[in-house]
Design a protein around this motif. Structure first.
Motif, PDB file in Angstrom:
ATOM      1  N   GLN A  58      35.851  29.579  38.983  1.00  0.00           N
ATOM      2  CA  GLN A  58      36.184  29.952  40.266  1.00  0.00           C
ATOM      3  C   GLN A  58      35.122  31.350  40.490  1.00  0.00           C
ATOM      4  OE1 GLN A  58      40.514  30.724  39.977  1.00  0.00           O
ATOM      5  NE2 GLN A  58      40.387  29.724  42.008  1.00  0.00           N
ATOM      6  N   ALA A  59      34.821  31.701  41.544  1.00  0.00           N
ATOM      7  CA  ALA A  59      33.981  32.973  41.807  1.00  0.00           C
ATOM      8  C   ALA A  59      34.824  33.957  42.046  1.00  0.00           C
ATOM      9  CB  ALA A  59      33.451  32.664  43.539  1.00  0.00           C
ATOM     10  N   ARG A  60      34.249  35.169  41.890  1.00  0.00           N
ATOM     11  CA  ARG A  60      35.000  36.516  41.791  1.00  0.00           C
ATOM     12  C   ARG A  60      34.492  37.569  42.957  1.00  0.00           C
ATOM     13  NH1 ARG A  60      34.276  34.259  36.929  1.00  0.00           N
ATOM     14  NH2 ARG A  60      36.008  34.404  35.352  1.00  0.00           N
ATOM     15  N   ARG A  61      35.099  38.196  43.329  1.00  0.00           N
ATOM     16  CA  ARG A  61      34.808  39.410  44.217  1.00  0.00           C
ATOM     17  C   ARG A  61      35.161  40.729  43.419  1.00  0.00           C
ATOM     18  NH1 ARG A  61      33.959  41.358  49.461  1.00  0.00           N
ATOM     19  NH2 ARG A  61      34.546  43.755  49.504  1.00  0.00           N
ATOM     20  N   VAL A  62      34.110  41.673  43.087  1.00  0.00           N
ATOM     21  CA  VAL A  62      34.196  42.872  42.226  1.00  0.00           C
ATOM     22  C   VAL A  62      33.997  43.709  43.166  1.00  0.00           C
ATOM     23  CG1 VAL A  62      33.531  43.929  40.196  1.00  0.00           C
ATOM     24  CG2 VAL A  62      33.514  41.511  40.282  1.00  0.00           C
ATOM     25  N   ASP A  63      35.044  44.991  43.219  1.00  0.00           N
ATOM     26  CA  ASP A  63      34.924  46.384  43.760  1.00  0.00           C
ATOM     27  C   ASP A  63      34.865  47.310  42.613  1.00  0.00           C
ATOM     28  OD1 ASP A  63      34.932  44.994  46.545  1.00  0.00           O
ATOM     29  OD2 ASP A  63      37.138  44.880  45.947  1.00  0.00           O
ATOM     30  N   ARG A  81      38.108  46.529  40.401  1.00  0.00           N
ATOM     31  CA  ARG A  81      38.898  45.612  40.727  1.00  0.00           C
ATOM     32  C   ARG A  81      38.232  44.445  40.945  1.00  0.00           C
ATOM     33  NH1 ARG A  81      41.512  47.175  46.113  1.00  0.00           N
ATOM     34  NH2 ARG A  81      39.303  46.753  46.815  1.00  0.00           N
ATOM     35  N   CYS A  82      38.867  43.204  40.247  1.00  0.00           N
ATOM     36  CA  CYS A  82      38.291  41.959  40.297  1.00  0.00           C
ATOM     37  C   CYS A  82      39.257  41.004  40.765  1.00  0.00           C
ATOM     38  CB  CYS A  82      37.725  41.687  38.591  1.00  0.00           C
ATOM     39  SG  CYS A  82      36.932  39.928  38.812  1.00  0.00           S
ATOM     40  N   ARG A  83      38.779  39.941  41.594  1.00  0.00           N
ATOM     41  CA  ARG A  83      39.823  39.033  42.238  1.00  0.00           C
ATOM     42  C   ARG A  83      39.041  37.854  42.313  1.00  0.00           C
ATOM     43  NH1 ARG A  83      40.306  42.103  47.623  1.00  0.00           N
ATOM     44  NH2 ARG A  83      38.411  42.660  47.099  1.00  0.00           N
ATOM     45  N   THR A  84      39.784  36.717  41.978  1.00  0.00           N
ATOM     46  CA  THR A  84      39.048  35.424  41.761  1.00  0.00           C
ATOM     47  C   THR A  84      38.907  35.004  43.491  1.00  0.00           C
ATOM     48  OG1 THR A  84      41.176  34.284  41.669  1.00  0.00           O
ATOM     49  CG2 THR A  84      39.728  34.762  39.793  1.00  0.00           C
ATOM     50  N   VAL A  85      38.015  34.050  43.911  1.00  0.00           N
ATOM     51  CA  VAL A  85      38.070  33.649  44.940  1.00  0.00           C
ATOM     52  C   VAL A  85      38.292  32.153  45.308  1.00  0.00           C
ATOM     53  CG1 VAL A  85      36.479  33.205  47.128  1.00  0.00           C
ATOM     54  CG2 VAL A  85      36.089  35.196  45.734  1.00  0.00           C
TER      55      VAL A  85
END
Length: 185
Positions: free
Chosen positions: A143-148, A157-161
């Motif tokens: 899965q792709a991730r979004r990192v802030d 903060r890392c969240r899967t997309v």
């Protein structure tokens, strides 16, 4: 009766998108770096004493062994890792004090090479070789991730997309028969 709204002394967040091929460092308390990753890897580095941090986003680990020329390609981790460390040192960070977080490295298309795994392995090995402490990683999977990342505080903060929000990876079909003066092969 009056309503009192407290005034926050915290500066407004300044969001910066870190694109493929970029490495950015900052000590700005209001800065927040963001990126979205599939097979790419983002490294978040932080010096907790100097309150300086940075993020890079690389597409591939290293150029192929048969690559020729001396031109630098900013999409390779081998270049962007060095660039990120050097940018942080130029802003006052100390290398022995750097802490790292690694994100991304997913193998989003099972029909392709394991580019994400190669990127993740490269990033871990780079940190080990340079003596930079790896504090956390969220690598691999599909899965792709979004990192802030807030560089001055080191907060991440890392969240899967979800797959339904990630763009599909589909090869472009080639025509069975070429027409005209050019033959596709």
């Amino acid at each position: 009766m009056s309503i009192h709204t407290p005034i926050s002394n915290a500066p407004a967040t300044e969001r910066v998108t870190v694109m493929q091929g970029q490495a950015i460092a900052s000590a700005n308390l209001a800065a927040e770096f963001s990126t979205v990753l599939g097979s790419c890897v983002a490294t978040c580095l932080y010096d907790p004493d100097a309150h300086i941090g940075g993020m890079n986003h690389f597409l591939l680990s290293e150029p192929p062994a048969n690559a020729s020329g001396t031109q630098i390609d900013e999409h390779y981790g081998v270049y962007l890792m060095e660039l990120l460390v050097n940018e942080m040192l130029a802003k006052g960070a100390r290398k022995f004090n750097l802490k790292a977080h690694l994100y991304g490295g997913a193998n989003v298309n099972r029909n392709m090479m394991k580019i994400g795994s190669m990127n993740a392995d490269f990033a871990r090995e780079f940190l080990r070789r340079e003596g930079i402490l790896l504090m956390r990683e969220d690598l691999g999977g599909t899965q792709a991730r979004r990192v802030d990342f807030r560089p001055a505080s080191g907060q991440v903060r890392c969240r899967t997309v979800e797959d339904r929000f990630a763009p599909p990876v589909q090869p472009t079909p080639r025509p069975a028969v070429a027409h005209g003066d050019v033959e596709l092969f």
